[in-house]
Write a protein that holds these residues in place. Structure first.
Motif, mmCIF file in Angstrom:
data_model
loop_
_atom_site.group_PDB
_atom_site.id
_atom_site.type_symbol
_atom_site.label_atom_id
_atom_site.label_comp_id
_atom_site.label_asym_id
_atom_site.label_seq_id
_atom_site.Cartn_x
_atom_site.Cartn_y
_atom_site.Cartn_z
ATOM 1 N N TYR A 1 0.848 -1.186 0.000
ATOM 2 C CA TYR A 1 0.000 0.000 0.000
ATOM 3 C C TYR A 1 0.891 1.247 0.000
ATOM 4 O O TYR A 1 2.094 1.166 0.272
ATOM 5 N N VAL A 2 0.286 2.367 -0.303
ATOM 6 C CA VAL A 2 1.046 3.609 -0.404
ATOM 7 C C VAL A 2 0.411 4.672 0.481
ATOM 8 O O VAL A 2 -0.797 4.936 0.388
ATOM 9 N N PHE A 3 1.225 5.256 1.349
ATOM 10 C CA PHE A 3 0.808 6.416 2.129
ATOM 11 C C PHE A 3 1.404 7.647 1.452
ATOM 12 O O PHE A 3 2.624 7.758 1.306
ATOM 13 N N THR A 4 0.553 8.575 1.051
ATOM 14 C CA THR A 4 1.000 9.767 0.337
ATOM 15 C C THR A 4 1.023 10.965 1.266
ATOM 16 O O THR A 4 0.010 11.298 1.904
ATOM 17 N N VAL A 5 2.187 11.599 1.369
ATOM 18 C CA VAL A 5 2.343 12.809 2.168
ATOM 19 C C VAL A 5 2.178 14.009 1.240
ATOM 20 O O VAL A 5 2.974 14.212 0.322
ATOM 21 N N ARG A 6 1.117 14.787 1.464
ATOM 22 C CA ARG A 6 0.823 15.946 0.621
ATOM 23 C C ARG A 6 1.019 17.273 1.333
ATOM 24 O O ARG A 6 1.092 18.321 0.694
ATOM 25 N N ASP A 7 1.074 17.229 2.673
ATOM 26 C CA ASP A 7 1.229 18.475 3.427
ATOM 27 C C ASP A 7 1.769 18.152 4.818
ATOM 28 O O ASP A 7 2.052 16.992 5.145
ATOM 29 N N SER A 8 1.883 19.173 5.644
ATOM 30 C CA SER A 8 2.462 18.982 6.978
ATOM 31 C C SER A 8 1.575 18.120 7.866
ATOM 32 O O SER A 8 2.070 17.383 8.733
ATOM 33 N N HIS B 1 9.579 19.514 3.554
ATOM 34 C CA HIS B 1 10.407 20.204 2.558
ATOM 35 C C HIS B 1 10.306 19.520 1.193
ATOM 36 O O HIS B 1 10.223 20.186 0.156
ATOM 37 N N GLN B 2 10.301 18.180 1.198
ATOM 38 C CA GLN B 2 10.174 17.452 -0.066
ATOM 39 C C GLN B 2 8.852 17.764 -0.750
ATOM 40 O O GLN B 2 8.797 17.959 -1.970
ATOM 41 N N VAL B 3 7.790 17.833 0.018
ATOM 42 C CA VAL B 3 6.473 18.143 -0.547
ATOM 43 C C VAL B 3 6.461 19.551 -1.130
ATOM 44 O O VAL B 3 5.941 19.778 -2.238
ATOM 45 N N GLN B 4 7.040 20.480 -0.409
ATOM 46 C CA GLN B 4 7.022 21.871 -0.862
ATOM 47 C C GLN B 4 7.887 22.089 -2.090
ATOM 48 O O GLN B 4 7.572 22.925 -2.943
#
Length: 283
Positions: free
Chosen positions: A217-224, A253-256
Motif C-alpha cells: 500500500y502507499v501512504f501519500t504525504v501531501r502536506d504537513s 520540505h520534499q512536498v514543498q
C-alpha cells in the motif's frame, strides 16, 4: 553496521531481547495516540482498497459472529458490522477502546469489550471468524493469540490476520523509504516477528492455512498534516524526538519543493480454517 542499527534489525525480525521494554512502550504509545495507527493505515491505499478492506474480504458473508482481537480504535470492527452479523471488538487499551466506542458511524453496531488477547471473554466454539489486524506483531507471544482464536472458533471457522511486513516494496518507493529511515535513525519496529512462519504455527493449533498473500500500500504525504500523522503512527523506540522532528521537516520540505511523497506500506494477509471435527466413528 552501527550497534543501534543491528538492534533495530533484530527487533524487526522478532529477535529482540526479552528485556526490551515493549509493554511499557506500547502502553504509553496507545494511551497518548489512540487511533493514530488506524488513521494512517486507512489512508494507505492500493487502487481503491486499504488494508482494512483487504482483511475484511477474508471473512465469509455467512459468518454470523465475528471477533476482532486487539481491535484498536475499531476501524476494522465497524467495517465488518454489516447489520446482519454480530461483531465483537476486543481491546486491552482503555484509550483505544474509548476511541472505538465514540468512533462515529457504525460504532453502535459493534459490541465493544475490554479484554486480553490471551483470555478472550468467549465460550469455546462460539464464533464463526476471528480477525486481527495488528495483533500478531504486537503481542508478546502470537501463539497465545492463535490458541485463543482456535479455542473460540467453531469447526470450519475462519482465522484471518494481517500485519506489516518487509516485502514487497517496489523499486520506485524504495528511495524515499530509505531516506526517511536514515533521518529517523531506525525503521519502524514491532515486538513480534514480521516474517512469522505461519503454516506450522497454525497447524499445531488445528488451523489450516489457505492463503498467504502480500500487497504494498502507499501512504501519500501531501502536506504537513500528513507528515505529522505518518510520524506519529510509527513504532520508533530506537529513535529520538529530534530525529523524528528532522524526518518530519524533511518530508514537508520534499512536498514543498517536489510535490507529494509516496511511501510504501507492505502488508501480509494470512487466512486459515479451523479443521472440522471428524464425523462420529471416524478417527
Amino acid at each position: 553496521m552501527r550497534t543501534a542499527s543491528v538492534r533495530e534489525l533484530a527487533r524487526r525480525l522478532g529477535l529482540g531481547s526479552p528485556q526490551d521494554p515493549w509493554p511499557d512502550y506500547l502502553a504509553r504509545f496507545h494511551a497518548e495516540r489512540p487511533g493514530v495507527i488506524q488513521d494512517a493505515l486507512r489512508r494507505s491505499t492500493a487502487g481503491e482498497r486499504n488494508p482494512y478492506s483487504w482483511l475484511a474480504r477474508a471473512v465469509s458473508r455467512t459468518a454470523e459472529v465475528v471477533v476482532d482481537v486487539r481491535c484498536g480504535a475499531g476501524v476494522l470492527s465497524r467495517r465488518l458490522a454489516d447489520g446482519r452479523r454480530q461483531v465483537i471488538g476486543v481491546e486491552d487499551s482503555a484509550e483505544e477502546l474509548e476511541q472505538a466506542m465514540s468512533g462515529g458511524a457504525g460504532a453502535d453496531a459493534v459490541h465493544w469489550v475490554r479484554g486480553a488477547f490471551d483470555h478472550l471473554p468467549l465460550s469455546d466454539s462460539s464464533v464463526d471468524a476471528v480477525v486481527t489486524s495488528m495483533g500478531m506483531v504486537t503481542v508478546p507471544d502470537p501463539r497465545l493469540l492463535v490458541d485463543e482464536a482456535s479455542r473460540v472458533l467453531r469447526p470450519g471457522g475462519i482465522f484471518a490476520c494481517m500485519a506489516p511486513t518487509i516485502r514487497p516494496v517496489p523499486p520506485s518507493l524504495m528511495r524515499p523509504a530509505v531516506e526517511l529511515a536514515a533521518r529517523v535513525g531506525s525503521t519502524p519496529s514491532f515486538p513480534g516477528a514480521l516474517e512469522l512462519r505461519m503454516t506450522d504455527l497454525l497447524a499445531q493449533r488445528g488451523l489450516r492455512k489457505v492463503e498467504d498473500a502480500r500487497s504494498c500500500y502507499v501512504f501519500t504525504v501531501r502536506d504537513s498534516t500528513d507528515a505529522d500523522l505518518l510520524m506519529s503512527a510509527m513504532y520508533l523506540p530506537g529513535s529520538t524526538a529530534s530525529r523524528r522532528q528532522s524526518a518530519r521537516d524533511w518530508l514537508v520540505h520534499q512536498v514543498q519543493s517536489r510535490g507529494p511523497v509516496n511511501l510504501p506500506v507492505p502488508m501480509r494477509r494470512v487466512v486459515a480454517l479451523k479443521d472440522p471435527q471428524p464425523a462420529d466413528g471416524v478417527a
